[in-house]
Scaffold this motif. Structure first.
Motif, PDB file in Angstrom:
ATOM      1  N   PHE A  15       0.842  -1.192   0.000  1.00 14.60           N
ATOM      2  CA  PHE A  15       0.000   0.000   0.000  1.00 14.60           C
ATOM      3  C   PHE A  15       0.882   1.249   0.000  1.00 14.60           C
ATOM      4  O   PHE A  15       0.591   2.226  -0.688  1.00 14.60           O
ATOM      5  N   ALA A  16       1.992   1.188   0.752  1.00 17.80           N
ATOM      6  CA  ALA A  16       2.904   2.331   0.831  1.00 17.80           C
ATOM      7  C   ALA A  16       3.674   2.545  -0.462  1.00 17.80           C
ATOM      8  O   ALA A  16       4.253   3.616  -0.664  1.00 17.80           O
ATOM      9  N   SER A  75      12.945   5.325   4.960  1.00 16.06           N
ATOM     10  CA  SER A  75      13.441   6.692   4.733  1.00 16.06           C
ATOM     11  C   SER A  75      12.700   7.358   3.587  1.00 16.06           C
ATOM     12  O   SER A  75      12.319   8.538   3.658  1.00 16.06           O
ATOM     13  N   MET A  76      12.501   6.611   2.515  1.00 18.93           N
ATOM     14  CA  MET A  76      11.827   7.173   1.340  1.00 18.93           C
ATOM     15  C   MET A  76      10.363   7.493   1.638  1.00 18.93           C
ATOM     16  O   MET A  76       9.834   8.500   1.178  1.00 18.93           O
ATOM     17  N   GLN A  77       9.701   6.634   2.404  1.00 20.27           N
ATOM     18  CA  GLN A  77       8.297   6.894   2.741  1.00 20.27           C
ATOM     19  C   GLN A  77       8.158   8.160   3.582  1.00 20.27           C
ATOM     20  O   GLN A  77       7.208   8.938   3.393  1.00 20.27           O
ATOM     21  N   LEU A  78       9.093   8.392   4.493  1.00 20.46           N
ATOM     22  CA  LEU A  78       9.062   9.621   5.289  1.00 20.46           C
ATOM     23  C   LEU A  78       9.317  10.839   4.407  1.00 20.46           C
ATOM     24  O   LEU A  78       8.644  11.880   4.543  1.00 20.46           O
ATOM     25  N   ALA A 108       8.623  11.735  -6.829  1.00 18.95           N
ATOM     26  CA  ALA A 108       8.614  10.584  -7.729  1.00 18.95           C
ATOM     27  C   ALA A 108       9.919   9.801  -7.620  1.00 18.95           C
ATOM     28  O   ALA A 108       9.918   8.563  -7.653  1.00 18.95           O
ATOM     29  N   PHE A 109      11.043  10.483  -7.491  1.00 17.15           N
ATOM     30  CA  PHE A 109      12.324   9.800  -7.308  1.00 17.15           C
ATOM     31  C   PHE A 109      12.332   9.011  -6.004  1.00 17.15           C
ATOM     32  O   PHE A 109      12.805   7.874  -5.955  1.00 17.15           O
ATOM     33  N   ALA A 110      11.799   9.616  -4.952  1.00 19.74           N
ATOM     34  CA  ALA A 110      11.742   8.916  -3.669  1.00 19.74           C
ATOM     35  C   ALA A 110      10.794   7.721  -3.753  1.00 19.74           C
ATOM     36  O   ALA A 110      11.080   6.647  -3.208  1.00 19.74           O
ATOM     37  N   SER A 111       9.673   7.883  -4.462  1.00 19.54           N
ATOM     38  CA  SER A 111       8.705   6.795  -4.587  1.00 19.54           C
ATOM     39  C   SER A 111       9.281   5.647  -5.406  1.00 19.54           C
ATOM     40  O   SER A 111       9.070   4.470  -5.073  1.00 19.54           O
ATOM     41  N   ILE A 185       1.172   5.549   7.721  1.00 15.40           N
ATOM     42  CA  ILE A 185       1.554   4.286   7.086  1.00 15.40           C
ATOM     43  C   ILE A 185       3.027   3.990   7.330  1.00 15.40           C
ATOM     44  O   ILE A 185       3.420   2.839   7.591  1.00 15.40           O
ATOM     45  N   THR A 186       3.869   5.017   7.254  1.00 13.87           N
ATOM     46  CA  THR A 186       5.308   4.840   7.496  1.00 13.87           C
ATOM     47  C   THR A 186       5.571   4.344   8.915  1.00 13.87           C
ATOM     48  O   THR A 186       6.401   3.454   9.133  1.00 13.87           O
ATOM     49  N   ILE A 187       4.858   4.915   9.877  1.00 11.94           N
ATOM     50  CA  ILE A 187       5.013   4.485  11.280  1.00 11.94           C
ATOM     51  C   ILE A 187       4.604   3.024  11.433  1.00 11.94           C
ATOM     52  O   ILE A 187       5.283   2.241  12.108  1.00 11.94           O
ATOM     53  N   TYR A 188       3.512   2.645  10.795  1.00 15.48           N
ATOM     54  CA  TYR A 188       3.069   1.237  10.861  1.00 15.48           C
ATOM     55  C   TYR A 188       4.146   0.317  10.301  1.00 15.48           C
ATOM     56  O   TYR A 188       4.482  -0.712  10.909  1.00 15.48           O
ATOM     57  N   ASN A 189       4.692   0.665   9.133  1.00 16.64           N
ATOM     58  CA  ASN A 189       5.712  -0.183   8.513  1.00 16.64           C
ATOM     59  C   ASN A 189       6.987  -0.246   9.352  1.00 16.64           C
ATOM     60  O   ASN A 189       7.683  -1.270   9.351  1.00 16.64           O
TER      61      ASN A 189
END
Length: 541
Positions: A15-16, A75-78, A108-111, A185-189
């Motif tokens: 999902f992330a 890191s990328m999700q944050l 987009a680069f981070a994603s 979502i980042t915290i959950y992961n």
């Protein structure tokens, strides 16, 4: 068998990956359409946002060889969360288009990096038979994330547009809420993804380097057919995704408004009938008055919206230019057809952003989940060979539904009253009220069939990419394969707006359907084990 509770982390990790992709690639286009950006600009600039996914193989070996993939995707999700927050603050500015595009580009680069790390983590943390079993779950939650963007997020934005009467403010708050959601979502992961790696851990020999990683990929058997298939498989879908929202939300048609108009508009309407409609010659002043004052309405589902330039604040340049562009195009068509409105083709389906969100966020999600679960199950049971062709057909045949509704424009509509909490600046004031959802059964049915087919069929394509990535440096090879897939999405998507404007919606969807044929033909020349992806039954004692 690795036992790291995959049911806890696979859904949210994927999902992330899908959610930021949806916001960057799809929702950005919906936002720009709502804020008055043209179809041509939407097609070009939002398709260019695919580029990081195209070139991600250039830095995927670095992710592969340095640090753990878990650290990379967290890191990328944050970083993505922060980028969405910044976009929320720039949307109300006068230069929002350029500024938001620049930030979307960085996000987009981070994603894309997040996808590389997440894909590698999936292949390292699970055994092969687990990978095939969870493939349907993985692709389903990825697509649910995309539909959450195209559905629930668009519902939220449409609701805020109504609540505030200011589209820039509505999308600003929407992007800020997206950022908060992404942080959650980042915290959950962070808490639920397992620690299965050590820094610098390699899935292959330690002497691998960038050149070795790339050369081994291009030494695979059938590499030219493989690359052609990956590039062409989504040729039709890439254009469909870009123009489907504009088609569904664009007015059905435009009409002259000959009632409830002021004296000046009556004079302009009289000039139009006597000059344009009767084939006479108009002076420059008369033409300027016709283009600026002729009373025109946009026909939506169950309503008509007046395209009146005088009601738009001078400071809202984007909205003014959008309305002016629509008026100008319609009057150009009227002049060309000498006032014969019936000769002007119908345009979109005229649904609101809120209705679009409900269709995709409710009906689309249900169909997708069912299709994805079935797709993953049948591959796990029978292997890829039996289901490749049926799944490709399931993905592409539903385009026929959009061909039909774009050519015939069925307008049988049922109004449903959906409950929601009425917005108020007073936090203690909550009023449960209803909003009318304009239910067009033909549109809803087309979306349900398309989303079911996508959920069911896309599992085969992703399973084949896993097969292509087998061997040394599977993370990097999978990234290279998906990079070519992104290139196959980016280039046609960039041209989609121009093709649609040239062909019109009806012929455009016919073209999109024809564009799926090359990928279908190439799929029949691919060689792979028929039982690839099939779950291995454990020997009974």
């Amino acid at each position: 068998m690795k036992n790291n509770k995959p049911w806890y982390w696979i859904p949210f990790l994927n999902f992330a990956s899908g959610f930021p992709y949806a916001i960057i690639i799809s929702v950005s286009g919906i936002m720009y359409k709502s804020l008055g950006v043209s179809n041509e600009d939407i097609g070009v600039y939002t398709s260019l946002l695919y580029l990081p996914w195209v070139i991600k193989p250039l830095w995927s070996p670095f992710i592969d060889l340095h640090g753990t993939k878990r650290k990379w995707f967290l890191s990328m999700q944050l970083f993505i969360s922060i980028a969405f927050l910044v976009i929320g603050f720039v949307v109300p500015t006068s230069n929002f288009f350029i500024l938001s595009l620049a930030i979307f580009w960085v996000a987009a680069f981070a994603s894309a990096s997040n996808d590389v790390a997440s894909d590698g983590f999936y292949m390292l943390a699970l055994e092969k038979e687990q990978q095939s079993f969870f493939l349907g779950i993985r692709s389903t939650f990825y697509k649910i994330a995309i539909l959450t963007g195209n559905g629930l997020i668009v519902i939220l934005a449409g609701y805020l547009e109504i609540a505030y009467g200011d589209k820039h403010k509505a999308w600003s708050y929407t992007m800020i809420l997206i950022a908060v959601f992404m942080i959650a979502i980042t915290i959950y992961n962070f808490f639920f993804t397992p620690n299965t790696e050590i820094n610098g851990q390699l899935e292959t020999k330690k002497n691998l380097n960038f050149s070795k990683v790339f050369s081994t990929f291009f030494q695979k058997k059938q590499i030219f057919i493989i690359l052609a298939f990956i590039l062409l498989f989504r040729l039709g879908e890439s254009q469909l995704l870009k123009m489907l929202n504009p088609f569904l939300v664009e007015p059905i048609k435009y009409e002259l408004n000959e009632s409830n108009i002021n004296n000046k508009q009556k004079e302009v309407l009289k000039s139009y009938h006597s000059i344009i409609k009767n084939g006479g010659l108009a002076s420059k002043i008369e033409l300027e008055l016709i283009y600026s004052e002729l009373p025109i309405v946009a026909v939506m589902q169950n309503e008509k919206t007046v395209l009146d330039l005088k009601t738009i604040p001078k400071t809202d340049v984007t909205t003014y230019n959008d309305v002016m562009s629509k008026r100008t195009k319609f009057i150009d068509e009227l002049i060309k057809e000498k006032g014969n409105i019936e000769a002007i083709p119908k345009k979109g389906m005229g649904i609101s952003n809120m209705d679009y969100g409900i269709i995709y966020g409710i009906f689309g999600v249900i169909a997708l989940v069912v299709g994805g679960l079935i797709g993953g199950f049948v591959i796990s049971r029978d292997g890829l060979g039996k289901w490749m062709l049926p799944m490709i057909l399931a993905m592409h045949l539903p385009i026929i539904g959009f061909i039909l509704i774009s050519n015939f424009h069925p307008e049988i509509i049922f109004n449903l009253n959906l409950p929601y909490i009425e917005y108020s600046l007073d936090p203690f004031y909550l009023n449960l009220t209803t909003s009318v959802f304009h239910y067009n059964p033909y549109v809803v049915l087309s979306v349900i069939i398309e989303q079911f087919g996508y959920g069911f069929g896309f599992a085969a394509f992703m399973m084949y990419l896993i097969y292509v990535a087998e061997g040394e440096s599977k993370t990097s090879h999978y990234s290279i394969a998906t990079g070519f897939m992104a290139l196959g999405m980016m280039l046609p998507g960039m041209l989609s707006g121009y093709i649609q404007q040239y062909l019109g919606y009806g012929n455009f969807f016919i073209w999109v359907f024809c564009a799926t044929i090359p990928g279908l033909i190439l799929s029949q020349f691919l060689k792979y084990p028929a039982d690839f992806g099939k779950k291995i039954e454990e020997n009974k004692v």
